[in-house]
Design a protein around this motif. Structure first.
Motif, PDB file in Angstrom:
ATOM      1  N   PHE A  86      -7.516 -20.779  53.956  1.00  0.00           N
ATOM      2  CA  PHE A  86      -8.687 -21.591  54.323  1.00  0.00           C
ATOM      3  C   PHE A  86      -9.926 -20.702  54.281  1.00  0.00           C
ATOM      4  N   THR A  87     -10.906 -21.083  53.449  1.00  0.00           N
ATOM      5  CA  THR A  87     -12.105 -20.282  53.249  1.00  0.00           C
ATOM      6  C   THR A  87     -13.344 -21.104  53.592  1.00  0.00           C
ATOM      7  N   SER A  88     -14.233 -20.525  54.396  1.00  0.00           N
ATOM      8  CA  SER A  88     -15.526 -21.152  54.698  1.00  0.00           C
ATOM      9  C   SER A  88     -16.627 -20.172  54.359  1.00  0.00           C
ATOM     10  N   PHE A  89     -17.751 -20.669  53.822  1.00  0.00           N
ATOM     11  CA  PHE A  89     -18.828 -19.783  53.382  1.00  0.00           C
ATOM     12  C   PHE A  89     -20.115 -20.570  53.226  1.00  0.00           C
ATOM     13  N   GLN A  90     -21.197 -19.828  53.080  1.00  0.00           N
ATOM     14  CA  GLN A  90     -22.501 -20.415  52.797  1.00  0.00           C
ATOM     15  C   GLN A  90     -22.701 -20.442  51.286  1.00  0.00           C
ATOM     16  N   ALA A  91     -22.945 -21.595  50.721  1.00  0.00           N
ATOM     17  CA  ALA A  91     -23.162 -21.723  49.291  1.00  0.00           C
ATOM     18  C   ALA A  91     -24.451 -21.028  48.881  1.00  0.00           C
ATOM     19  N   LEU A  92     -24.525 -20.656  47.607  1.00  0.00           N
ATOM     20  CA  LEU A  92     -25.689 -19.950  47.094  1.00  0.00           C
ATOM     21  C   LEU A  92     -26.950 -20.793  47.269  1.00  0.00           C
ATOM     22  N   GLY A  93     -27.975 -20.224  47.923  1.00  0.00           N
ATOM     23  CA  GLY A  93     -29.233 -20.904  48.138  1.00  0.00           C
ATOM     24  C   GLY A  93     -29.210 -21.953  49.221  1.00  0.00           C
ATOM     25  N   SER A  94     -28.158 -21.955  50.052  1.00  0.00           N
ATOM     26  CA  SER A  94     -28.049 -22.961  51.100  1.00  0.00           C
ATOM     27  C   SER A  94     -27.646 -22.294  52.409  1.00  0.00           C
ATOM     28  N   THR A  95     -28.085 -22.888  53.519  1.00  0.00           N
ATOM     29  CA  THR A  95     -27.701 -22.393  54.838  1.00  0.00           C
ATOM     30  C   THR A  95     -26.526 -23.179  55.412  1.00  0.00           C
ATOM     31  N   ALA A  96     -26.125 -24.248  54.699  1.00  0.00           N
ATOM     32  CA  ALA A  96     -25.002 -25.063  55.160  1.00  0.00           C
ATOM     33  C   ALA A  96     -23.688 -24.346  54.878  1.00  0.00           C
ATOM     34  N   THR A  97     -22.701 -24.598  55.711  1.00  0.00           N
ATOM     35  CA  THR A  97     -21.381 -23.994  55.550  1.00  0.00           C
ATOM     36  C   THR A  97     -20.445 -24.974  54.870  1.00  0.00           C
ATOM     37  N   THR A  98     -19.811 -24.528  53.786  1.00  0.00           N
ATOM     38  CA  THR A  98     -18.827 -25.339  53.079  1.00  0.00           C
ATOM     39  C   THR A  98     -17.459 -24.659  53.178  1.00  0.00           C
ATOM     40  N   SER A  99     -16.416 -25.387  52.803  1.00  0.00           N
ATOM     41  CA  SER A  99     -15.068 -24.836  52.929  1.00  0.00           C
ATOM     42  C   SER A  99     -14.202 -25.277  51.769  1.00  0.00           C
ATOM     43  N   ARG A 100     -13.093 -24.580  51.599  1.00  0.00           N
ATOM     44  CA  ARG A 100     -12.124 -24.902  50.561  1.00  0.00           C
ATOM     45  C   ARG A 100     -10.733 -24.524  51.060  1.00  0.00           C
ATOM     46  N   ILE A 101      -9.716 -25.169  50.498  1.00  0.00           N
ATOM     47  CA  ILE A 101      -8.332 -24.872  50.826  1.00  0.00           C
ATOM     48  C   ILE A 101      -7.619 -24.443  49.546  1.00  0.00           C
ATOM     49  N   SER A 102      -6.959 -23.326  49.588  1.00  0.00           N
ATOM     50  CA  SER A 102      -6.236 -22.819  48.437  1.00  0.00           C
ATOM     51  C   SER A 102      -4.910 -22.244  48.934  1.00  0.00           C
ATOM     52  N   TRP A 103      -4.350 -21.321  48.203  1.00  0.00           N
ATOM     53  CA  TRP A 103      -3.133 -20.655  48.634  1.00  0.00           C
ATOM     54  C   TRP A 103      -3.193 -19.185  48.235  1.00  0.00           C
ATOM     55  N   GLY A 104      -2.534 -18.359  49.004  1.00  0.00           N
ATOM     56  CA  GLY A 104      -2.486 -16.936  48.730  1.00  0.00           C
ATOM     57  C   GLY A 104      -1.047 -16.446  48.701  1.00  0.00           C
TER      58      GLY A 104
END
Length: 470
Positions: A316-334
């Motif tokens: 589970f990854t959360s981050f600030q998108a380029l040029g934005s202060t909003a936080t987005t997230s994604r689900i993947s696998w490791g």
């Protein structure tokens, strides 16, 4: 770092004081702290000397829980005596692409360096200090801008209490280019420190074409806590930083914390579960990434000669998108896997991984997939061959890049050495590096470009006999 004729004393002084140990010797010894040999430092003569050493110390030979940051032990553990090892190497190298560009222009250079290893074995602890240093000096004046030195310092200590084993590791490097294939050793080939099962612990430096001096440091602390005859816990913390000397690169750093539970099913089989939090930060402050991973792990080992660890789970990854202060997230696998195999005189190592990393100074975070392999085998009393290969794919996180982009790196290295005395040998080595990109792999100032490189070297290595310390 440019060297001039009047400053040749610097690499000479480096040769006199450097501290490291070759990984080919370490693989024969079974030491967990030396993955792959540095440039020119592996000698079959030293391997023969290691075979006569005393049995491994119990601290160095104690098995690692499968949920920790450290890789499976290779062989039967470390040395049981306190020793001091010293060696030097020198080789002439032909380089097809010193500029790291899409074109090709052959150049010749001289590599001189040395390595020394200090191992202190005590009743309940093991301490290891290694340093590898040297210099590349190009023969032609038009390539003198690539004259450089390299340095790698590693400190590792294992402290054994009644129910707790504490691992402390620190690894510092100054390199003129990516360590992926540098010196013919592949990832960590020159570093001489400890092998990490999870590559996300160390800063990603997989971009080959961007020739730039860089400083990197990784600090890892791990506590293995035994709670019963079959159960144990691991608590791990680490900090890593990558700093490029030249402008135009992102400067990533990562803070990591992990906890895991291990359950021994039998003498050979172990299962475990672990959680890991990785915080990626970039300088200048452009973005931040918080990555949470959960994995189920399995481990198998037989008598210290064969071991395998593998784990996989959601990410589970959360981050600030380029040029934005909003936080987005994604689900993947490791996932990650590590295999160590020692049969007769042949030593094999293999690793594979999928994780979220720092983007090698190009991307604001990337999803990285990679495999690496190495093998060492003495083919006669005097000859030893070594080979390594690796591939890594970096896909920019779509929410942190202005467009979809990726780059891939591939390397292969093969070498052969021949003993000419009990302490010295001659060697020859070939290294191939290739890089290609999809889309525009840029951060606005620095870009990854298609790249192919061949290196051929012939050299000499000398290692003294181990000096016992009382």
């Amino acid at each position: 770092m440019r060297l001039t004729t009047t400053r040749l004393w610097a690499p000479i002084l480096t040769v006199a004081i450097c501290l490291s140990a070759s990984s080919a010797r370490a693989q024969q010894q079974g030491s967990q702290t030396n993955p792959v040999p540095p440039a020119g430092s592996a000698t079959p003569a030293q391997d023969q000397q290691n075979k006569t050493q005393e049995p491994a110390s119990p601290v160095a030979a104690s098995p690692n829980p499968i949920t920790g940051a450290l890789a499976p032990l290779f062989g039967e553990g470390g040395e049981s005596r306190s020793t001091l090892l010293f060696g030097v190497h020198a080789n002439e190298l032909a380089d097809s692409n010193p500029f790291g560009s899409a074109g090709s222009s052959w150049a010749a250079s001289t590599d001189i360096g040395a390595h020394l290893k200090l191992h202190v074995a005590r009743r309940s602890s093991d301490f290891l200090l290694t340093y590898t240093g040297g210099a590349y000096i190009y023969d032609q004046s038009q390539f003198s801008q690539f004259d450089s030195s390299y340095h790698a310092l590693a400190v590792a200590e294992v402290i054994n209490f009644r129910r707790v084993t504490l691992h402390l590791n620190d690894e510092f490097d100054y390199l003129p280019e990516s360590p992926l294939g540098f010196g013919g050793g592949g990832f960590g080939g020159l570093l001489g420190g400890f092998t990490l099962l999870n590559p996300n612990v160390v800063p990603d430096q997989s971009a080959l074409t961007l020739q730039s001096q860089r400083l990197s440091n990784t600090l890892v602390a791990e506590a293995d806590i035994t709670t019963s005859a079959r159960s144990s816990w691991t608590i791990t913390g680490s900090y890593g930083i990558l700093h490029y000397i030249q402008a135009g690169f992102l400067q990533p750093s990562n803070y990591s914390f992990g906890a895991g539970y291990n359950r021994t099913l039998s003498a050979r089989h172990t299962i475990g579960v672990n959680y890991r939090l990785n915080l990626l930060r970039f300088n200048p402050s452009l973005s931040s990434i918080n990555d949470h991973s959960f994995q189920v792990n399995y481990g198998y080992q037989t008598g210290g000669r064969f071991s395998i660890q593998a784990g996989a789970g959601p990410d589970f990854t959360s981050f600030q998108a380029l040029g934005s202060t909003a936080t987005t997230s994604r689900i993947s696998w490791g996932a990650n896997a590590g295999v160590s195999y020692l049969y007769s005189k042949t030593a094999l190592q293999f690793s594979a991984y999928r994780s979220v990393g720092g983007g090698a100074g190009i991307f604001l975070g990337a999803e990285s997939n990679g495999v690496q392999f190495s093998a060492t085998h003495p083919i006669s009393r005097f000859w030893t061959i070594f080979g390594s290969a690796g591939f890594q794919d970096n896909q920019a996180l779509s929410q942190t890049a202005a467009f979809s982009s990726s780059f891939q790196t591939l390397y292969f290295s093969a070498s052969a050495s021949r003993d000419i005395s009990r302490t010295s040998s001659l060697f020859t080595r070939y290294t191939f590096q290739h890089e290609f990109a999809s889309g525009t792999a840029c951060n606005g100032l620095a870009c990854v470009a298609p790249f192919t490189r061949h290196q051929i070297s012939v050299g000499f290595s000398w290692d003294m006999r181990p000096m016992p310390l009382r």
